[in-house]
Design a protein around this motif. Structure first.
Motif, PDB file in Angstrom:
ATOM      1  N   PHE A 180       1.052  -1.349  -0.037  1.00 45.96           N
ATOM      2  CA  PHE A 180      -0.034  -0.019   0.015  1.00 45.96           C
ATOM      3  C   PHE A 180       0.917   1.251  -0.078  1.00 45.96           C
ATOM      4  O   PHE A 180       0.702   2.070  -0.652  1.00 45.96           O
ATOM      5  N   VAL A 181       2.104   1.118   0.826  1.00 47.98           N
ATOM      6  CA  VAL A 181       2.835   2.387   0.855  1.00 47.98           C
ATOM      7  C   VAL A 181       3.644   2.586  -0.466  1.00 47.98           C
ATOM      8  O   VAL A 181       3.787   3.674  -1.108  1.00 47.98           O
ATOM      9  N   GLN A 183       2.210   1.607  -3.419  1.00 51.04           N
ATOM     10  CA  GLN A 183       1.135   2.239  -4.332  1.00 51.04           C
ATOM     11  C   GLN A 183       0.960   3.792  -4.250  1.00 51.04           C
ATOM     12  O   GLN A 183       0.840   4.429  -5.025  1.00 51.04           O
ATOM     13  N   ILE A 184       0.935   4.160  -2.978  1.00 56.12           N
ATOM     14  CA  ILE A 184       0.620   5.859  -2.950  1.00 56.12           C
ATOM     15  C   ILE A 184       2.020   6.321  -3.338  1.00 56.12           C
ATOM     16  O   ILE A 184       1.992   7.370  -3.920  1.00 56.12           O
TER      17      ILE A 184
ATOM     18  N   VAL B 159      -6.356   6.146  -6.106  1.00 49.67           N
ATOM     19  CA  VAL B 159      -5.863   5.095  -5.962  1.00 49.67           C
ATOM     20  C   VAL B 159      -5.168   5.272  -4.384  1.00 49.67           C
ATOM     21  O   VAL B 159      -4.868   4.462  -3.659  1.00 49.67           O
ATOM     22  N   ILE B 160      -4.535   6.778  -4.245  1.00 52.42           N
ATOM     23  CA  ILE B 160      -4.053   7.166  -3.133  1.00 52.42           C
ATOM     24  C   ILE B 160      -4.826   6.757  -1.856  1.00 52.42           C
ATOM     25  O   ILE B 160      -4.475   6.258  -0.870  1.00 52.42           O
ATOM     26  N   ALA B 163      -5.439   3.155  -0.999  1.00 52.90           N
ATOM     27  CA  ALA B 163      -4.298   2.417  -0.325  1.00 52.90           C
ATOM     28  C   ALA B 163      -4.382   3.098   1.110  1.00 52.90           C
ATOM     29  O   ALA B 163      -3.975   2.211   2.086  1.00 52.90           O
ATOM     30  N   CYS B 164      -4.685   4.386   1.306  1.00 51.92           N
ATOM     31  CA  CYS B 164      -4.491   5.069   2.487  1.00 51.92           C
ATOM     32  C   CYS B 164      -5.676   4.507   3.735  1.00 51.92           C
ATOM     33  O   CYS B 164      -5.331   3.995   4.639  1.00 51.92           O
ATOM     34  N   LEU B 166      -6.861   1.501   3.514  1.00 44.97           N
ATOM     35  CA  LEU B 166      -6.588   0.063   3.828  1.00 44.97           C
ATOM     36  C   LEU B 166      -5.564   0.267   4.811  1.00 44.97           C
ATOM     37  O   LEU B 166      -5.452  -0.290   5.925  1.00 44.97           O
ATOM     38  N   LEU B 167      -4.411   1.029   4.727  1.00 45.43           N
ATOM     39  CA  LEU B 167      -3.408   1.348   5.528  1.00 45.43           C
ATOM     40  C   LEU B 167      -3.924   1.845   6.881  1.00 45.43           C
ATOM     41  O   LEU B 167      -3.435   1.384   7.915  1.00 45.43           O
ATOM     42  N   ILE B 184      -1.428  11.544   5.144  1.00 48.75           N
ATOM     43  CA  ILE B 184      -1.770  11.524   3.749  1.00 48.75           C
ATOM     44  C   ILE B 184      -3.149  11.556   3.403  1.00 48.75           C
ATOM     45  O   ILE B 184      -3.688  12.107   2.327  1.00 48.75           O
TER      46      ILE B 184
END
Lengths: 379, 379
Positions: A180-181, A183-184, B159-160, B163-164, B166-167, B184
């Motif tokens: 995920f990191v 991807q960001i 996308v960001i 992913a964020c 999920l993080l 983020i």
């Protein structure tokens, strides 16, 4: 106010507006000197019945011939008050002239209808200037916006990428978090590239200007251009017999040429020819317009493809960011816009000339010089 | 081609171009009918020596009076070939007229200099139309770009943020990671807001159109507008005595009004008055120009501040995204651009009228109607 006959004749012959009159049967009875000049006929050889043989009349597009009933003098004779009808006159063997024509019935002092008269105002030069001015204002506005957008997003991306870098360090060992990191980070880098492209269009780069020679650069680019256009496209480069010294940021300039080659290649999916010609710009090339400086010669790099070509509307907007992408769905991205920004930042001009079905020619004009003008970095 | 005196007189009196001639001493010897009309004088009361008392001449800005030596007829008499000099004529008590004037020496058949002559082409209407057309094309281009930028950034932000999210779930319990993840997410949300604003400007929103009445809306907004402008600014709202039905997305429309109020408030840091006037638009208000539809009446909401005002250049660019921010450093953001986009998407027009030191008036024009035109959603 009663004037002598000779004085009235002098007035009509000395004014800059073209004037033509006809009688009630439509026979030309009067043409003044300016109208003769506009239509490319000399007074000496002019006989009224032959008048119309010396030129062709078109609508504002310069292509569609005017029907008899659309001709201003005809309309005025038939009672229409014509005001500023745009007409293009093409004298046989001469250059086209854009006119605004107004027409009225010709009425004598006693109120009797004796025919019709038109006056023609030549807008060829003003039209070109206005168009160039408005193009240039439009790009200034888009450039301002591109810079503003890029600046705001850059600030945000800086924060995201900073936080992401720290997360990356802290989570490196954690296989559950790492994707995920990553991807960001990748997405942020794509966004940063996009803002960078907007800045190129908005002419906000720092150029590293050095003397260079255009023929040499274009020959050195042959290999990379060949790779860009691929096997189906034949690449032909014609250099100029005289050296053309310029002062440029070579890397940026090469980038602009590569964008043009990519665009040409996209326009020829089933192959064709890409012709690159380096010449001294013709001093008569009006296209430089606003940006032309007195006593400056220009090198011209023309990039011609044998692709699908484009219409007038597309031509007038092709350098706008996202125009191709959003309007045509061709996904051409910002390449041409960046080429535009790079060349403009070099105090050059980039133009396009095309017709549907006839391929396209993109021309770059760069001032010929050997020393860097100190102000160019701030351009 | 020799013509009768009467015919020459008829030609000069019937053409649409203004013509004036003078003798070698600069005394007016001839003025045709069109020129009388342009200068607001009737032939009956016209005596050559009084001619110039009936009007004032200005440069292209319509404000700077012409010096004697800049007057086209004077220049032509002194040997200058004048071509398309732009002049503004203000008849006493009449409306200003924009002219392109050309002038030449007046030469008779024998080649003798007998004075000078000018011809004047009225560009008042074409100039206004051209400007509106170019403004509209410019905004189309900026809108295309805004939409393209927003689309590309939105894809990346999706996308960001995914992913964020999920993080966030996976690191919630980790106080060492949580701040970075939150940073983020917050930054991404700011970026998403920015793209949303660009989409508003680019007119890509979905409007929820419903019938409404402008007076009622403006009265209902009094409280929130009072909060926006603060205590130092006096808010005065004048409604229209007749109901003005419109079909709008109320939330969006109110947003546009709030942007205007915010802008007005920013322009009056040390206090002043904010005047909101609701009227039926004057049918003579030319400003609607291109967008005016026949048989459609407009409601006008005028928002006037007593702030610093602005010059012509700023006025012509004030609705452009990032113009204020980048050019003036005033940090006004995208508010006015969004107001522009919202009103345009409602098939309305937004204009600004201002002078440095004299405050500004922003006017919104909305078509008066009771049912929703089916095509407006796609506008």
């Amino acid at each position: 106010m009663e004037m002598a006959h000779a004085a009235l004749t002098a007035i009509l012959d000395c004014i800059d507006e073209g004037v033509v009159a006809c009688d009630l049967d439509g026979n030309i009875t009067f043409i003044n000197r300016a109208m003769c000049r506009i239509h490319g006929v000399t007074e000496a050889k002019l006989r009224p019945e032959e008048w119309a043989k010396h030129f062709d009349l078109f609508g504002p597009d310069g292509k569609t011939p005017l029907d008899m009933t659309e001709i201003p003098l005809y309309r005025a004779l038939h009672g229409v008050d014509v005001t500023n009808q745009e007409v293009v006159v093409k004298p046989k063997g001469g250059k086209p002239v854009n006119l605004l024509i107004s027409g009225r019935q010709l009425i004598d002092r006693d109120g009797a209808r004796i025919g019709a008269v038109i006056s023609a105002h030549d807008i060829t030069a003003t039209k070109k200037n206005d168009e160039q001015l408005h193009q240039s204002q439009k790009f200034d506005s888009i450039g301002t916006m591109a810079g503003g957008v890029a600046h705001d997003f850059n600030n945000i991306l800086t924060v995201i990428m900073g936080a992401c870098t720290l997360l990356k360090i802290k989570t490196k060992s954690d296989p559950e978090l790492e994707p995920f990191v990553r991807q960001i980070m990748n997405s942020s880098e794509r966004a940063a590239q996009l803002t960078q492209n907007l800045l190129v269009f908005g002419r906000r780069q720092n150029l590293r200007l050095l003397p260079a020679e255009i023929n040499e650069i274009m020959l050195a680019m042959n290999e990379i251009l060949g790779q860009i256009v691929g096997k189906n496209v034949q690449l032909v480069t014609i250099t100029c017999p005289v050296p053309l010294p310029v002062v440029i940021d070579r890397e940026q300039f090469e980038q602009a040429i590569m964008y043009l080659a990519t665009n040409a290649s996209d326009a020829m999916p089933s192959g064709g020819e890409l012709l690159i010609e380096v010449t001294m710009a013709d001093s008569g090339e009006l296209v430089l317009g606003l940006d032309r400086r007195p006593n400056v010669s220009y090198a011209r790099i023309a990039v011609t493809d044998t692709g699908a070509g484009m219409d007038m509307v597309t031509m007038s907007r092709i350098f706008e960011p996202f125009y191709l992408k959003t309007e045509n769905g061709r996904g051409a991205g910002l390449g041409l816009s960046m080429a535009y920004g790079i060349i403009r930042q070099h105090e050059g001009v980039i133009t396009v000339n095309s017709e549907p079905g006839k391929g396209s020619t993109f021309s770059i004009y760069l001032p010929i010089r050997t020393t860097s003008p100190h102000e160019i970095n701030n351009g």
